[in-house]
Motif scaffolding. Structure first.
Motif, PDB file in Angstrom:
ATOM      1  N   ARG A 213       0.927  -1.322   0.025  1.00  0.00           N
ATOM      2  CA  ARG A 213       0.054   0.070  -0.149  1.00  0.00           C
ATOM      3  C   ARG A 213       0.692   1.324   0.006  1.00  0.00           C
ATOM      4  O   ARG A 213       1.592   1.472   1.000  1.00  0.00           O
ATOM      5  CB  ARG A 213      -1.006  -0.082   1.173  1.00  0.00           C
TER       6      ARG A 213
ATOM      7  N   VAL B 273      -5.443   2.366   4.058  1.00  0.00           N
ATOM      8  CA  VAL B 273      -4.505   1.187   4.452  1.00  0.00           C
ATOM      9  C   VAL B 273      -5.501   0.085   4.967  1.00  0.00           C
ATOM     10  O   VAL B 273      -6.528   0.392   5.912  1.00  0.00           O
ATOM     11  CB  VAL B 273      -3.618   1.621   5.484  1.00  0.00           C
TER      12      VAL B 273
ATOM     13  N   ASP C  51      -6.180  -4.137   6.520  1.00  0.00           N
ATOM     14  CA  ASP C  51      -5.565  -4.959   7.113  1.00  0.00           C
ATOM     15  C   ASP C  51      -4.900  -5.965   6.191  1.00  0.00           C
ATOM     16  O   ASP C  51      -5.295  -6.468   5.154  1.00  0.00           O
ATOM     17  CB  ASP C  51      -6.666  -5.765   7.823  1.00  0.00           C
TER      18      ASP C  51
ATOM     19  N   GLU D 166      -1.814  -5.339   4.949  1.00  0.00           N
ATOM     20  CA  GLU D 166      -1.227  -4.802   3.668  1.00  0.00           C
ATOM     21  C   GLU D 166       0.356  -4.437   4.308  1.00  0.00           C
ATOM     22  O   GLU D 166       0.627  -4.396   5.512  1.00  0.00           O
ATOM     23  CB  GLU D 166      -1.971  -3.693   2.976  1.00  0.00           C
ATOM     24  N   ILE D 167       1.402  -4.138   3.414  1.00  0.00           N
ATOM     25  CA  ILE D 167       2.498  -3.757   3.772  1.00  0.00           C
ATOM     26  C   ILE D 167       2.609  -2.194   3.489  1.00  0.00           C
ATOM     27  O   ILE D 167       2.332  -1.876   2.235  1.00  0.00           O
ATOM     28  CB  ILE D 167       3.765  -4.462   3.081  1.00  0.00           C
ATOM     29  N   LEU D 168       3.029  -1.386   4.591  1.00  0.00           N
ATOM     30  CA  LEU D 168       2.965  -0.003   4.440  1.00  0.00           C
ATOM     31  C   LEU D 168       4.252   0.502   3.537  1.00  0.00           C
ATOM     32  O   LEU D 168       5.476   0.041   4.132  1.00  0.00           O
ATOM     33  CB  LEU D 168       2.900   0.742   5.587  1.00  0.00           C
TER      34      LEU D 168
ATOM     35  N   THR E  73       7.655   7.227   7.206  1.00  0.00           N
ATOM     36  CA  THR E  73       6.492   7.353   8.202  1.00  0.00           C
ATOM     37  C   THR E  73       6.721   8.407   9.262  1.00  0.00           C
ATOM     38  O   THR E  73       8.024   8.629   9.561  1.00  0.00           O
ATOM     39  CB  THR E  73       6.300   5.925   8.653  1.00  0.00           C
TER      40      THR E  73
ATOM     41  N   ARG F  43      -2.934  -2.609  11.541  1.00  0.00           N
ATOM     42  CA  ARG F  43      -3.207  -2.983  10.442  1.00  0.00           C
ATOM     43  C   ARG F  43      -2.204  -3.742   9.419  1.00  0.00           C
ATOM     44  O   ARG F  43      -2.735  -4.453   8.623  1.00  0.00           O
ATOM     45  CB  ARG F  43      -3.952  -1.804   9.440  1.00  0.00           C
ATOM     46  N   VAL F  44      -1.292  -3.330   9.409  1.00  0.00           N
ATOM     47  CA  VAL F  44      -0.076  -3.762   8.293  1.00  0.00           C
ATOM     48  C   VAL F  44       0.723  -4.730   8.912  1.00  0.00           C
ATOM     49  O   VAL F  44       0.864  -4.886  10.028  1.00  0.00           O
ATOM     50  CB  VAL F  44       0.600  -2.505   7.894  1.00  0.00           C
ATOM     51  N   ARG F  45       1.490  -5.341   8.114  1.00  0.00           N
ATOM     52  CA  ARG F  45       2.398  -6.543   8.364  1.00  0.00           C
ATOM     53  C   ARG F  45       3.963  -6.058   8.463  1.00  0.00           C
ATOM     54  O   ARG F  45       4.570  -6.758   9.044  1.00  0.00           O
ATOM     55  CB  ARG F  45       2.253  -7.658   7.270  1.00  0.00           C
TER      56      ARG F  45
ATOM     57  N   THR G  26       6.624  -2.515   7.099  1.00  0.00           N
ATOM     58  CA  THR G  26       6.832  -1.091   6.700  1.00  0.00           C
ATOM     59  C   THR G  26       8.288  -1.076   5.867  1.00  0.00           C
ATOM     60  O   THR G  26       9.256  -1.535   6.191  1.00  0.00           O
ATOM     61  CB  THR G  26       7.081  -0.239   7.770  1.00  0.00           C
TER      62      THR G  26
ATOM     63  N   THR H 101       0.735   0.047  -5.378  1.00  0.00           N
ATOM     64  CA  THR H 101      -0.385  -0.476  -4.422  1.00  0.00           C
ATOM     65  C   THR H 101      -0.740  -1.729  -5.049  1.00  0.00           C
ATOM     66  O   THR H 101      -1.327  -1.793  -6.235  1.00  0.00           O
ATOM     67  CB  THR H 101      -1.372   0.666  -4.391  1.00  0.00           C
TER      68      THR H 101
END
Length: 623
Positions: free
Chosen positions: A535, A546, A548, A550-552, A557, A567-569, A571, A606
């Motif tokens: 994402r 974003v 649930d 996803e990878i930011l 950041t 929510r993310v796995r 970064t 994305t």
């Protein structure tokens, strides 16, 4: 950062690896952004008469702090940051290897170049640095307590500033008292005070910061000497798991979510269960108030706002950042997410116990490898690094979020005042002026009022503000170059390495990445392995997208993005070292992270599936 004098055009052979980034003097201007230089102060621009000097140096884009195009007034941030960082390194503490950073704005983005102390001058600075820094280290806790009082006083002074309409005439009582001043005295003086207080806040920002980094750097370099093969991440692990005020806003949201579940209010915060469907954000609090135990939750909600809602979804460096205290939808949305996770049986708290256990295990195992006479030195350096480490993040709440939040609120108040006087279209038009131009416009307004005639600004500024708006949009359509000119043979400046992740290997990978299409490498910032759909998030305004699992992936950041980390796995960022905010926060939230990739946010799309190895520092493209 070691550099050798040279000039570079940024060109490279038609074949073979690229060896230099483009020169700022040869960088094509995006269509529609012609004349962009006229928006910014002369001293932050690459000037033609300084071309040979500026091209002889390597400049990297500070997208870690300023990831998007700056409006003219927003240059107050990088200008004061560069000035105040420099004063503490150069004039206060005499940091042996490094003075300050030169700062330039190129096509709307911030570029920095470290000013390295000549090698033959370093030894003479060491005794005075040890004396001055040593005093701070020996009295750290009491000086930090004093610092907090100074910052809170500054915030109170900022809050007290008022920019209000000028009266038709001065009150007769002032005539009786012989005051001899008019309302513009407070207006003009208030603007000057606003800038002076912002400058003061930035000085406080750096009073302890580089000492905090220096203590960690001392531990890091000692570990490198004692344990030549130690991973950077192992040293970072030795200081993790500490209590930080920067995490309090997020912790308070989790507490509110738990309280909502305990009081049976979760359906009002999530729009589920019995009763009417999801209410608009503005009605959520009213819906809670109608519940039998709703008042108990609302009391907790109101109690936490001062000071912990003086927090932005951005990083505090932009006037348009949205603050929790001004936009309740932001914290309510995060509370909703935590309530949903609690209902799924998830643990929303940071795994502090696990972090501390891992910290103690790693530091204990390395200490056991040392001879007893060396072990004392190791433990002393480790104690100091852990003692000063919290400030490295805590200052962020007090300065970037709280102080700058009040500053930008006052700037918008003043801009609105002049907007009502016809100086520009839109309430935020003043952001398209530099702070010196804004002072001139304010005097024009004050002088016209005093004379009883029309100011010039309403005729002069509206078309110019519109022109600058168009230029900012055109600049924002093109991502920045990661760096400018030819990189040095070896990157040696320690703060650039530790904070921004500017290493020789990273710069080489950036050069290769300009034309590459394959996997990416970066710094191993936070351990762990995860894969999932990417994402891309370029600003805080996109955080709501974003999903649930996803990878930011982002240029960088902000610490305030922590509520999204649930929510993310993993970064991935374009810039950042092992002690960057992104790296520190991801480690504290046990989230795998790779920083300093250079181009991840532009090369990954994305929805593309990627694998993030935060232990090895690699990003694999699975699609």
């Amino acid at each position: 950062m070691a550099t050798q004098p040279h000039t570079t055009s940024g060109a490279h052979p038609a074949s073979g690896p690229r060896t230099a980034f483009i020169s700022p003097y040869e960088h094509p201007v995006p269509a529609g952004a012609e004349g962009w230089q006229s928006m910014y102060p002369y001293h932050v621009l690459f000037q033609p008469e300084r071309r040979e000097r500026d091209e002889s140096r390597f400049w990297f884009c500070d997208s870690q702090h300023w990831p998007t195009v700056l409006k003219p007034f927003e240059t107050v941030g990088p200008e004061l940051a560069a000035k105040c960082l420099g004063q503490f390194n150069t004039r206060h503490f005499l940091v042996p290897p490094a003075n300050g950073m030169d700062c330039r704005i190129h096509q709307g983005y911030v570029y920095l170049s470290p000013i390295v102390v000549p090698q033959d001058e370093v030894p003479a600075r060491v005794p005075e640095f040890l004396r001055r820094a040593g005093h701070y280290f020996q009295h750290w806790d009491e000086l930090v307590d004093n610092w907090k009082g100074k910052v809170l006083d500054t915030i109170r002074e900022l809050e007290a500033l008022r920019f209000t309409e000028l009266p038709e005439v001065q009150p007769y009582e002032e005539i009786e008292r012989g005051l001899g001043l008019d309302a513009t005295d407070a207006l003009l003086g208030g603007y000057d005070r606003l800038l002076a207080l912002c400058h003061r806040a930035w000085q406080y920002h750096f009073e302890f910061l580089n000492l905090g980094y220096a203590a960690y750097l001392d531990l890091f370099q000692a570990c490198r000497q004692w344990f030549p093969n130690i991973p950077d991440q192992a040293v970072a692990t030795m200081v993790q798991g500490v209590d930080m005020e920067l995490f309090r806003p997020d912790d308070e949201l989790k507490r509110l979510a738990k309280l909502a579940v305990e009081l049976g209010l979760e359906h009002r915060l999530t729009g589920s269960g019995p009763g009417p469907g999801p209410a608009p954000e503005r009605d959520t609090l009213a819906a809670v108030a109608r519940e039998p135990r709703g008042r108990e939750w609302l009391d907790a909600w109101e109690a936490v706002q001062d000071p912990w809602f003086n927090f932005t979804s951005g990083n505090g460096f932009y006037a348009g950042d949205r603050y929790w205290r001004d936009d309740p939808a932001l914290p309510l949305g995060y509370v909703r997410d935590y309530v949903l996770r609690l209902r799924r049986g998830e643990n929303v708290d940071r795994r502090v116990t696990e972090l501390v256990a891992e910290r103690d295990r790693v530091s204990g195992e390395y200490a056991a490898l040392l001879d007893p006479d060396r072990r004392g030195d190791f433990e002393a350096k480790l104690r100091l690094a852990r003692q000063v480490y919290p400030y490295v993040e805590n200052h962020n709440f007090y300065i970037e979020h709280w102080s700058m939040g009040v500053f930008w609120r006052k700037v918008r108040d003043l801009s609105s005042l002049l907007h009502r006087a016809g100086f520009w279209p839109g309430e935020t038009g003043m952001l398209y002026l530099t702070r010196d131009e804004a002072r001139g416009a304010l005097f024009d307004f004050a002088s016209g009022w005093a004379r009883g005639s029309a100011p010039v600004g309403p005729d002069h500024w509206p078309p110019e503000v519109d022109r600058r708006r168009r230029i900012v949009r055109a600049l924002a359509a093109q991502p920045p170059e990661p760096a400018l000119n030819r990189p040095p043979a070896a990157v040696t400046e320690p703060f650039s390495i530790m904070l921004w992740g500017i290493t020789s290997e990273r710069v080489a990978s950036w050069l290769a990445g300009l034309a590459a299409t394959g996997d990416l490498s970066g710094l191993a910032a936070s351990p762990g392995l995860a894969d999932g759909p990417a994402r891309i998030v370029r600003s805080a305004d996109e955080l709501d997208l974003v999903q649930d699992g996803e990878i930011l992936v982002s240029p960088v950041t902000a610490p305030s993005w922590a509520p999204v980390f649930g929510r993310v796995r993993a970064t991935v960022t374009d810039i950042g070292g092992v002690m960057s905010h992104a790296a520190i926060v991801c480690r504290e939230y046990s989230l795998p992270a790779v920083t300093g990739t250079g181009t991840a946010s532009t090369r990954i799309r994305t929805g593309q599936r990627i694998r993030v190895d935060g232990t090895a520092g690699t990003v694999t493209l699975l699609d």
